[in-house]
Scaffold this active site. Structure first.
Site, PDB file in Angstrom:
ATOM      1  N   LYS A 222       5.097 -11.142   4.256  1.00 16.56           N
ATOM      2  CA  LYS A 222       3.670 -11.415   4.087  1.00 16.56           C
ATOM      3  C   LYS A 222       3.410 -12.360   2.913  1.00 16.56           C
ATOM      4  CE  LYS A 222      -0.556  -8.801   2.939  1.00 16.56           C
ATOM      5  NZ  LYS A 222      -1.091  -7.433   2.775  1.00 16.56           N
TER       6      LYS A 222
ATOM      7  N   HIS B 298      -0.160 -14.177   2.184  1.00 16.98           N
ATOM      8  CA  HIS B 298      -1.501 -13.740   1.788  1.00 16.98           C
ATOM      9  C   HIS B 298      -2.032 -14.409   0.525  1.00 16.98           C
ATOM     10  CE1 HIS B 298      -4.347 -10.051   2.458  1.00 16.98           C
ATOM     11  NE2 HIS B 298      -4.827 -11.194   2.936  1.00 16.98           N
TER      12      HIS B 298
ATOM     13  N   ASP C  50       2.712  -3.026  -3.972  1.00 15.06           N
ATOM     14  CA  ASP C  50       1.745  -3.994  -4.501  1.00 15.06           C
ATOM     15  C   ASP C  50       0.511  -3.330  -5.091  1.00 15.06           C
ATOM     16  OD1 ASP C  50       0.603  -3.164  -2.107  1.00 15.06           O
ATOM     17  OD2 ASP C  50       0.039  -5.165  -1.444  1.00 15.06           O
ATOM     18  N   ASN C  51       0.288  -2.085  -4.777  1.00 11.56           N
ATOM     19  CA  ASN C  51      -0.819  -1.293  -5.336  1.00 11.56           C
ATOM     20  C   ASN C  51      -0.663   0.127  -4.823  1.00 11.56           C
ATOM     21  OD1 ASN C  51      -2.463  -3.420  -3.161  1.00 11.56           O
ATOM     22  ND2 ASN C  51      -2.343  -1.260  -2.617  1.00 11.56           N
TER      23      ASN C  51
ATOM     24  N   CYS D 236      -3.978  -6.149  -3.051  1.00 20.83           N
ATOM     25  CA  CYS D 236      -2.867  -6.971  -2.609  1.00 20.83           C
ATOM     26  C   CYS D 236      -2.749  -8.380  -3.180  1.00 20.83           C
ATOM     27  CB  CYS D 236      -2.930  -7.042  -1.087  1.00 20.83           C
ATOM     28  SG  CYS D 236      -1.896  -8.272  -0.346  1.00 20.83           S
TER      29      CYS D 236
ATOM     30  N   HIS E 259       0.980  -0.796   5.086  1.00 19.71           N
ATOM     31  CA  HIS E 259      -0.424  -1.189   5.218  1.00 19.71           C
ATOM     32  C   HIS E 259      -0.884  -0.999   6.663  1.00 19.71           C
ATOM     33  CE1 HIS E 259      -3.977  -3.778   5.244  1.00 19.71           C
ATOM     34  NE2 HIS E 259      -3.880  -3.960   3.939  1.00 19.71           N
TER      35      HIS E 259
ATOM     36  N   LYS F  37      -5.848   2.854  -3.943  1.00 16.08           N
ATOM     37  CA  LYS F  37      -6.061   1.409  -3.895  1.00 16.08           C
ATOM     38  C   LYS F  37      -7.538   1.098  -4.155  1.00 16.08           C
ATOM     39  CE  LYS F  37      -5.648  -2.356  -0.477  1.00 16.08           C
ATOM     40  NZ  LYS F  37      -5.214  -2.685   0.906  1.00 16.08           N
TER      41      LYS F  37
ATOM     42  N   ASP G 274       0.813  -1.226   0.000  1.00 12.62           N
ATOM     43  CA  ASP G 274       0.000   0.000   0.000  1.00 12.62           C
ATOM     44  C   ASP G 274       0.847   1.276   0.000  1.00 12.62           C
ATOM     45  OD1 ASP G 274      -2.132  -1.732   0.143  1.00 12.62           O
ATOM     46  OD2 ASP G 274      -3.031  -0.854   1.937  1.00 12.62           O
TER      47      ASP G 274
END
Length: 475
Positions: A125, A127, A292-293, A70, A210, A311, A33
């Protein structure tokens, strides 16, 4: 003596050539993020000296795209395929879901294993599924896992849904501390252990910045934190993602806390780069960094800079990530910028080529090998890049279909020319009906991609109780 010397040179030549052709170490560093406007090399007030140095020594990828959220980005990064092929399209995998990344997909570490990469670590992470051992990173080609299975853990307690989610390989880890610093420490440790004759691969997936927004006091003070003043949002029950509700790690404002989180991560990246240099392998290591975004835009936290959106959006601010790549030994010229449209699905095929992997991919790749563009041996490619949910890039054109996404407030399909309109202020659909028609037809096959099984929405929990220490036992 001359004949002896000549013979020695001839015998040494294969060794010399092998050394020249040695495969590079690969480190992918992923932020979570991080907004386009939250790095120093984009003019942010947040201090990121190590990323700024990486930009000076490496190449900035100015049009690097991800999915707008994500888990889909992590799928594309590790497979080279658009995430909707795996049923992970618009959301993340919640703690109570039995969904995971399709086990028939070949992941990046599995491909690299066939190219002689002995050590293949994921630190941070995951996920991408936790309901059974078949989804576990160590069943997907990684030889080491240190970090957490879920997203949005408490940074200090590492708790999620009442259980601690922190692991070392297949067992719970008793390590305590601030998550970002624990990830950095393990990455540095692994560099020391892996540096040697065989190339290694490390995927360092920070969960910063994040939410929940928490930072160590030493980093908060660098942004003017005053413990005598009220902390932001301290309340009970816990703030979203936090397990204690005591405001641990809160600064005076969310933005102050967010800035401290980014700088702490940047410091960790500096430690990783120093570890490479101390081992004498920094020039022979590819380091790729990206988010990631886009920034979540929660309250007054992340910034999209001059771009539009956050996002969850296919606006540039949601899918255009700050991105850098450095490989001095590979001939990448430091301090340069490349405006080639590229992104997360291109990493697998590009690294496949660099690693000299000759075997055909297990499944059709959506990404392209862009190493020739990066090293300057080929010019800019005019290609299509699918952003998800009706959005497509084609060269300098960008189409977004109005498919009822209320957060984007489109009020009809839109077409932009990027550049020059990077901020997406002028819809040129009416002026270019031929381009609009062509791109609308081009995006249809991507939109039609579906998996037999798709991730469910984030709720409801339906009485979910997390397993003890988030340890996976189901096979």
């Amino acid at each position: 003596m001359k004949r002896i010397k000549l013979l020695c040179l001839i015998l040494a030549l294969p060794v010399f050539l092998a050394a020249q052709q040695k495969k590079p170490n690969i480190i992918i560093i992923l932020a979570d993020d991080l907004g386009w406007g939250d790095v120093g090399f984009h003019g942010s007030g947040i201090r990121t000296p190590n990323l700024d140095q990486l930009a000076r020594e490496g190449v900035e990828l100015t049009r690097y795209y991800t999915a707008p959220i994500c888990s889909p980005t992590r799928v594309g990064l590790l497979t080279g395929r658009y995430p909707n092929r795996s049923g992970i399209r618009e959301t993340t995998i919640p703690p109570w879901s039995d969904f995971g990344l399709d086990t028939t997909e070949e992941l990046l570490p599995q491909m690299l294993a066939r190219s002689g990469y002995i050590h293949r670590a994921i630190i941070g992470k995951w996920h991408l599924g936790h309901a059974s051992l078949s989804y576990h990173p160590m069943q997907r080609g990684f030889t080491h896992f240190y970090g957490h299975l879920n997203g949005a853990i408490d940074y200090f307690s590492q708790m999620r849904e009442g259980e601690r989610d922190w692991h070392n390989d297949l067992k719970p880890s008793a390590d305590t501390g601030y998550a970002t610093e624990l990830i950095t420490r393990e990455a540095v440790k692994c560099i020391g252990a892996y540096a040697g004759d065989a190339p290694f691969f490390m995927y360092v997936a920070y969960n910063a910045p994040h939410g929940p927004f928490q930072a160590p006091e030493a980093w908060l003070k660098q942004y003017g934190y005053d413990p005598a003043k009220p902390k932001y949002g301290k309340k009970k029950p816990a703030d979203p993602g936090e397990e204690t509700g005591d405001g641990l790690g809160h600064g005076n404002t969310i933005r102050q806390t967010y800035a401290a989180m980014v700088s702490c991560m940047d410091d960790g990246i500096g430690q990783i780069m120093k570890a490479l240099k101390d081992k004498g392998i920094d020039e022979h290591t590819i380091v790729l960094f990206h988010s990631d975004n886009g920034a979540a835009g929660s309250g007054n936290s992340g910034s999209h800079g001059s771009l539009r959106g956050y996002k969850f959006d296919e606006w540039e601010g949601g899918v255009r990530a700050p991105a850098l790549v450095r490989w001095k030994g590979g001939g990448l010229k430091g301090g340069t910028r490349i405006d080639q449209v590229m992104g997360y699905v291109d990493i697998f095929p590009t690294l496949k080529a660099i690693a000299g992997q000759q075997e055909a991919a297990k499944k059709t790749l959506d990404g392209l090998n862009l190493w020739p563009v990066l090293n300057g041996s080929a010019g800019k490619l005019d290609r299509e890049f699918y952003l998800g949910h009706g959005a497509l890039l084609s060269g300098d054109w960008k189409l977004i279909l109005d498919q009822g996404r209320p957060n984007m407030k489109l009020n009809g399909d839109v077409l932009f020319r990027i550049p020059p309109d990077d901020a997406e202020t002028e819809n040129v659909r009416a002026a270019h009906p031929d381009v609009y028609k062509r791109l609308k037809a081009a995006v249809a096959p991507y939109e039609a991609i579906r998996s037999k099984k798709e991730i469910l929405s984030k709720g409801p929990k339906n009485g979910f109780v997390a397993p003890k220490d988030w340890q996976i036992t189901k096979k």
